[in-house]
Design an enzyme around this catalytic site. Structure first.
Site, PDB file in Angstrom:
ATOM      1  CG  ASP A  94       2.979  -7.599   6.313  1.00  0.00           C
ATOM      2  OD1 ASP A  94       2.701  -6.849   5.642  1.00  0.00           O
ATOM      3  OD2 ASP A  94       2.422  -8.176   7.315  1.00  0.00           O
ATOM      4  CG  ASP A 103       1.826  -4.085  10.645  1.00  0.00           C
ATOM      5  OD1 ASP A 103       2.621  -3.579   9.947  1.00  0.00           O
ATOM      6  OD2 ASP A 103       0.881  -4.863  10.164  1.00  0.00           O
ATOM      7  N   GLY A 110       1.035  -0.982   0.026  1.00  0.00           N
ATOM      8  CA  GLY A 110       0.082  -0.109   0.067  1.00  0.00           C
ATOM      9  C   GLY A 110       1.029   1.181  -0.172  1.00  0.00           C
ATOM     10  NE  ARG A 129      -2.683 -20.633 -16.476  1.00  0.00           N
ATOM     11  CZ  ARG A 129      -1.215 -20.945 -16.554  1.00  0.00           C
ATOM     12  NH1 ARG A 129      -0.712 -21.408 -15.503  1.00  0.00           N
ATOM     13  NH2 ARG A 129      -0.691 -20.734 -17.593  1.00  0.00           N
ATOM     14  NE  ARG A 171      -1.488  -5.106   7.537  1.00  0.00           N
ATOM     15  CZ  ARG A 171      -0.289  -5.729   7.019  1.00  0.00           C
ATOM     16  NH1 ARG A 171      -0.616  -6.314   6.084  1.00  0.00           N
ATOM     17  NH2 ARG A 171       0.517  -5.700   7.683  1.00  0.00           N
ATOM     18  CG  ASP A 199      -1.171  -0.944   8.765  1.00  0.00           C
ATOM     19  OD1 ASP A 199      -1.660   0.080   8.389  1.00  0.00           O
ATOM     20  OD2 ASP A 199      -1.034  -1.943   7.773  1.00  0.00           O
ATOM     21  CB  THR A 240       3.434  -0.335   6.904  1.00  0.00           C
ATOM     22  OG1 THR A 240       2.202  -0.401   7.527  1.00  0.00           O
ATOM     23  CG2 THR A 240       4.444  -0.526   8.032  1.00  0.00           C
TER      24      THR A 240
HETATM   25  O1  F6P Z   1      -1.331  -1.741   5.158  1.00  0.00           O
HETATM   26  C1  F6P Z   1      -1.847  -0.493   5.096  1.00  0.00           C
HETATM   27  C2  F6P Z   1      -3.178  -0.575   4.880  1.00  0.00           C
HETATM   28  O2  F6P Z   1      -3.604   0.776   4.605  1.00  0.00           O
HETATM   29  C3  F6P Z   1      -3.969  -1.153   5.851  1.00  0.00           C
HETATM   30  O3  F6P Z   1      -3.948  -0.158   7.039  1.00  0.00           O
HETATM   31  C4  F6P Z   1      -5.290  -1.210   5.362  1.00  0.00           C
HETATM   32  O4  F6P Z   1      -5.875  -2.131   6.025  1.00  0.00           O
HETATM   33  C5  F6P Z   1      -5.076  -1.622   3.903  1.00  0.00           C
HETATM   34  O5  F6P Z   1      -3.773  -1.193   3.726  1.00  0.00           O
HETATM   35  C6  F6P Z   1      -6.041  -1.386   2.737  1.00  0.00           C
HETATM   36  O6  F6P Z   1      -5.561  -1.760   1.769  1.00  0.00           O
HETATM   37  P1  F6P Z   1      -6.367  -1.536   0.239  1.00  0.00           P
HETATM   38  O7  F6P Z   1      -5.498  -0.188  -0.072  1.00  0.00           O
HETATM   39  O8  F6P Z   1      -6.102  -2.599  -0.349  1.00  0.00           O
HETATM   40  O9  F6P Z   1      -7.591  -1.238   0.489  1.00  0.00           O
END
Ligand code: F6P
Length: 361
Positions: free
Chosen positions: A116, A142, A11, A90, A184, A140, A138
């Site tokens: 990650d 994490d 992301g 696939r 997350r 997050d 990130t």
């Molecule tokens: O990991 C970063 C993050 O923004 C999370 O906080 C969130 O759950 C996820 O990506 C959202 O992903 P997407 O951009 O695929 O909706």
């Protein structure tokens, strides 16, 4: 002259462009190397047309720009790449093609900024001989092996400012205002943005809560003359058993949303239980946008230069990290391991409890 690659995976978040800039500048200015921008994460090594040379002019003005000029994806794992043939999907393993293409591009090193998922793929590709260095990103926060990842600080600013604005509206309307934050399965953004903006209740995946405790906190405030309550909710919370059936019945359109509508289900239950008007704001991807904070700009620059230093020392299979405030590195396998989550017994939670924050437990 060496040739190195830079790519961004997973992301997006504020600061990716600042890392690209730092890598390109350090590689060219300090070492006189050539830099290739690899587009859309590892896709750029599966399809050779997705790479281009980056010169100093290409990174001019990037420090303050959100997003990534190289593009990114969080669903392009080369070991399990989805292809469509005759209308049927696939999964194919393109990892050998990635290694062949890295050789065709004569890459003496690849720097990958990612979370990650990207670090796990990088670890696997390192095992196949790819000379790779990771940079942790990130919102997050994490990622294992580092105290902080780039993007988190800016996301916190965005979340805190949003909650500040919601505060005044909550007070004016005497409402309960719930703000759903990303993260997350980790509660870092909800915890820290919640604390920074004076949230009264903070709900995170790491601490199981009950509906009655959360509602009690709202009603206690009411009795004390505080007619509004701010609830910071992490998207990854698990609802208490009494609300799980309701959560299952609730359909969400976004497959990547970990919350599965939990905040909305909780809102309905709280309204029933407290009798107070309750609103939900989902901050969503606003947390991933915008110009990076001063802290993130500095972190990106420090980490980008550290990644180039690792390549210069031929020290591959590592991820740049921050430990005890210093930029250093860890084996990429550490970052590919289990995520770093909030310690319910840790200092931050203890401090929050000491100033009266309710975690619903
Ligand atoms: O990991 C970063 C993050 O923004 C999370 O906080 C969130 O759950 C996820 O990506 C959202 O992903 P997407 O951009 O695929 O909706």
């Amino acid at each position: 002259m060496r040739t190195i690659g830079i790519s961004t995976g997973g992301g997006d978040c504020p600061g990716l462009n600042a890392v690209i800039r730092a890598v390109v500048k350090a590689a060219i200015v300090t070492h006189g190397w050539r830099v290739l921008g690899i587009e859309d994460s590892f896709d750029g090594l599966i399809w050779l047309q997705k790479s281009r040379e980056l010169k100093l002019d290409d990174v001019s003005g990037l420090l303050s720009r959100g997003g990534t000029i190289l593009g990114t994806t969080n669903c392009g794992n080369p070991f399990r790449y989805t292809v469509e043939e005759n209308g049927r999907k696939r999964e194919c393993d393109f990892s050998d093609q990635v290694i062949r293409n890295a050789m065709a591009l004569e890459l003496d090193g690849l720097i990958v900024a990612g979370g990650d998922g990207t670090m796990r793929i990088s670890h696997q590709l390192a095992g196949k001989g790819l000379k790779i260095v990771g940079v942790p990103k990130t919102i997050d926060n994490d990622l294992a092996g580092t105290e902080i990842a780039l993007g988190f600080d800016t996301a916190l600013h965005t979340a805190m400012e949003a909650i500040d604005r919601i505060h005044s509206s909550a007070e004016s309307h005497h409402r309960v205002m719930m703000v759903e934050l990303m993260g997350r399965e980790a509660g870092w953004i909800a915890l820290e943005a919640g604390m920074a903006s004076g949230a009264d209740v903070i709900l995170i995946p790491e601490i199981a809560f009950s509906l009655s405790k959360v509602c009690d906190a709202v009603l206690q405030r009411e009795r004390a003359g505080k007619r509004f309550t701010i609830v910071a909710v992490a998207e990854g919370i698990s609802l208490p058993p009494e609300l799980q059936a309701e959560a299952k019945a609730y359909k969400v359109s976004s497959p990547s949303s970990v919350a599965k509508g939990a905040t909305v289900v909780l809102r309905d239950a709280m309204e029933r239980c407290t009798g107070k008007e309750t609103r939900v704001t989902v901050l969503g991807h606003t947390q991933r946008g915008g110009a990076p904070s001063p802290f993130d700009r500095m972190l990106c620059t420090r980490m980008g230069v550290a990644a180039v230093d690792l390549v210069a020392r031929n020290d591959f299979g590592k991820m740049v990290c921050v430990q005890q405030g210093r930029v250093t590195s860890v084996d990429i396998s550490v970052a590919a391991g289990p995520p770093r989550r909030v310690d319910p017994q840790g200092e931050l939670v203890r401090v929050a409890r000491s100033v009266g924050v309710c975690f619903g437990d």
